[in-house]
Design an enzyme around this catalytic site. Structure first.
Site, mmCIF file in Angstrom:
data_model
loop_
_atom_site.group_PDB
_atom_site.id
_atom_site.type_symbol
_atom_site.label_atom_id
_atom_site.label_comp_id
_atom_site.label_asym_id
_atom_site.label_seq_id
_atom_site.Cartn_x
_atom_site.Cartn_y
_atom_site.Cartn_z
ATOM 1 N N ASP A 119 -28.183 24.935 9.274
ATOM 2 C CA ASP A 119 -27.616 25.180 10.608
ATOM 3 C C ASP A 119 -27.079 26.604 10.678
ATOM 4 O OD1 ASP A 119 -25.142 25.087 9.297
ATOM 5 O OD2 ASP A 119 -24.872 22.971 9.771
ATOM 6 N N THR B 4 -22.899 12.098 5.426
ATOM 7 C CA THR B 4 -23.825 10.953 5.550
ATOM 8 C C THR B 4 -25.176 11.247 4.904
ATOM 9 O OG1 THR B 4 -24.659 11.801 7.635
ATOM 10 C CG2 THR B 4 -22.803 10.267 7.753
ATOM 11 N N HIS C 142 -15.563 25.185 5.320
ATOM 12 C CA HIS C 142 -16.590 25.018 6.343
ATOM 13 C C HIS C 142 -16.755 26.285 7.190
ATOM 14 C CE1 HIS C 142 -19.096 22.820 9.018
ATOM 15 N NE2 HIS C 142 -18.282 23.005 10.028
ATOM 16 N N GLY D 64 0.804 -1.226 0.000
ATOM 17 C CA GLY D 64 0.000 0.000 0.000
ATOM 18 C C GLY D 64 0.833 1.272 0.000
ATOM 19 N N GLU D 65 2.143 1.158 0.225
ATOM 20 C CA GLU D 65 2.987 2.370 0.193
ATOM 21 C C GLU D 65 3.077 2.884 -1.242
ATOM 22 O OE1 GLU D 65 6.751 1.596 2.009
ATOM 23 O OE2 GLU D 65 5.876 1.359 4.012
ATOM 24 N N LYS E 61 -30.201 23.399 14.213
ATOM 25 C CA LYS E 61 -29.769 21.989 14.179
ATOM 26 C C LYS E 61 -28.910 21.664 15.400
ATOM 27 C CE LYS E 61 -26.002 19.926 11.646
ATOM 28 N NZ LYS E 61 -25.314 19.762 10.378
ATOM 29 N N ARG F 24 -26.277 18.574 16.794
ATOM 30 C CA ARG F 24 -25.637 17.293 16.470
ATOM 31 C C ARG F 24 -24.962 16.757 17.721
ATOM 32 N NH1 ARG F 24 -23.655 14.641 11.739
ATOM 33 N NH2 ARG F 24 -23.781 16.446 10.374
HETATM 34 C C1 R5P Z 1 -21.962 20.826 9.225
HETATM 35 O O1 R5P Z 1 -21.799 21.767 9.952
HETATM 36 C C2 R5P Z 1 -21.778 20.887 7.746
HETATM 37 O O2 R5P Z 1 -22.025 22.175 7.234
HETATM 38 C C3 R5P Z 1 -22.657 19.885 7.046
HETATM 39 O O3 R5P Z 1 -24.008 20.222 7.288
HETATM 40 C C4 R5P Z 1 -22.404 18.499 7.562
HETATM 41 O O4 R5P Z 1 -21.044 18.226 7.595
HETATM 42 C C5 R5P Z 1 -23.113 17.470 6.729
HETATM 43 O O5 R5P Z 1 -22.886 16.203 7.261
HETATM 44 P P1 R5P Z 1 -23.949 15.039 7.135
HETATM 45 O O6 R5P Z 1 -24.298 14.915 5.696
HETATM 46 O O7 R5P Z 1 -23.222 13.842 7.680
HETATM 47 O O8 R5P Z 1 -25.105 15.397 7.999
#
Ligand code: R5P
Length: 298
Positions: free
Chosen positions: A165, A220, A127, A35-36, A189, A191
């Site tokens: 969010d 996800t 982000h 894998g290297e 939101k 989490r």
């Molecule tokens: C979170 O703060 C990001 O802006 C996305 O909303 C988040 O990373 C999305 O992740 P997932 O699809 O797992 O909910």
């Protein structure tokens, strides 16, 4: 200027070089049985400005290591300047300590990029707007919002932008401005940091017939699916998603296809393999945005 590509997103690298009316310079990337990887530059780069395109999408560790090896090979071969185009910057969500005892992974990445002689990074839709402060090198922060605006304009009049969010509110406000003051609303939101489970209960603002959820990434799919369920309950008829980075972990493609979402727009900052594509998916290209940025900074 010579442009090289790692293996994580060759299709985008090829589109970028096409926009720039040039070709990718050759690299040899050999994977050993364990894998290297061995990376070798196959062209003279002495005193050349070099650009390396590598998205640090899943699997981020492999893709970062490959980028470091390419930068190292270029440095040792005499390159004058090395710029990295990292369309999706892996580890960007771990940009500070959330809970006591955690590593700040993005700070480690920023240190290693500089250590390997990379003097500048181009990335998209980070982000948080604080991320460039973590980097001790120049970080050019591009955005796909202008591409999204063109598509959202086609959706029609009775439309509201939605931030799923608090962290996404700046993005939605910018889009609203681009779209002549299109109304927007904000979902509260939560989490769970240990389990990753998302809960959403409240929306601030008026929900309209068409709802457009805007996010930086889909991992996800939990966030946008929970948001679409809430919007449907509040009266939205057609729900769209616009997210720059198609991280698509776990079962995300199936979850998105089977959701209440009408269409899911993403970009090609991350290469989406055939098995992760699904009928509701639309992919917009960021090649032109990146090509212009490379050209402007020659
Ligand atoms: C979170 O703060 C990001 O802006 C996305 O909303 C988040 O990373 C999305 O992740 P997932 O699809 O797992 O909910």
């Amino acid at each position: 200027m010579k442009i090289f590509s790692g293996t994580s997103n060759k299709p985008l690298a090829e589109k970028i070089t096409k926009e720039l009316d040039t070709d990718l310079s050759p690299l040899e990337i050999h994977i050993f049985p364990d894998g290297e990887k061995r990376v070798r530059v196959l062209e003279k780069v002495v005193d050349e400005d070099c650009v390396v395109i590598q998205s640090t999408s899943p699997e981020p560790d492999k893709n970062y290591m490959e980028l470091f090896f390419i930068a190292d090979a270029l440095k040792r071969s005499g390159a004058k300047h090395i710029k990295a185009v990292i369309p999706y910057l892996g580890y960007q969500r771990q940009d500070h300590v959330f809970r006591e005892g955690e590593a700040v992974s993005l700070e480690v990445i920023a240190t290693l990029l500089k250590w390997e002689g990379i003097e500048e990074v181009i990335s998209l839709d980070l982000h948080s707007i604080k991320i460039p402060q973590i980097f001790k090198i120049k970080l050019n922060h591009l955005s796909a919002l202008s591409l999204f605006a063109k598509e959202i304009e086609k959706i029609g009049k009775n439309t509201v932008l939605v931030s799923p969010d608090m962290g996404g509110i700046r993005r939605v406000k910018n889009l609203s401005e681009m779209l002549g003051g299109m109304p927007y609303c904000l979902i509260q939101k939560d989490r769970d940091l240990a389990t990753g489970k998302v809960t959403m209960n409240e929306i601030e603002g008026e929900v309209k017939e068409n709802a457009v959820i805007v996010d930086d990434m889909i991992s996800t799919g939990e966030t946008v699916v929970a948001a679409s369920n809430l919007l449907k309950n509040k009266g939205a008829k057609e729900i769209f998603v616009f997210a720059t980075h198609a991280v698509f972990s776990k079962d995300a493609p199936r979850i998105l296809e089977n959701s209440l979402l009408h269409k899911v727009y993403v970009t090609d900052t991350i290469d989406i393999p055939h098995e992760k594509q699904f009928p509701k998916l639309e992919v917009l290209t960021v090649a032109n945005l990146i090509a212009k940025s490379i050209e402007n900074q020659k």
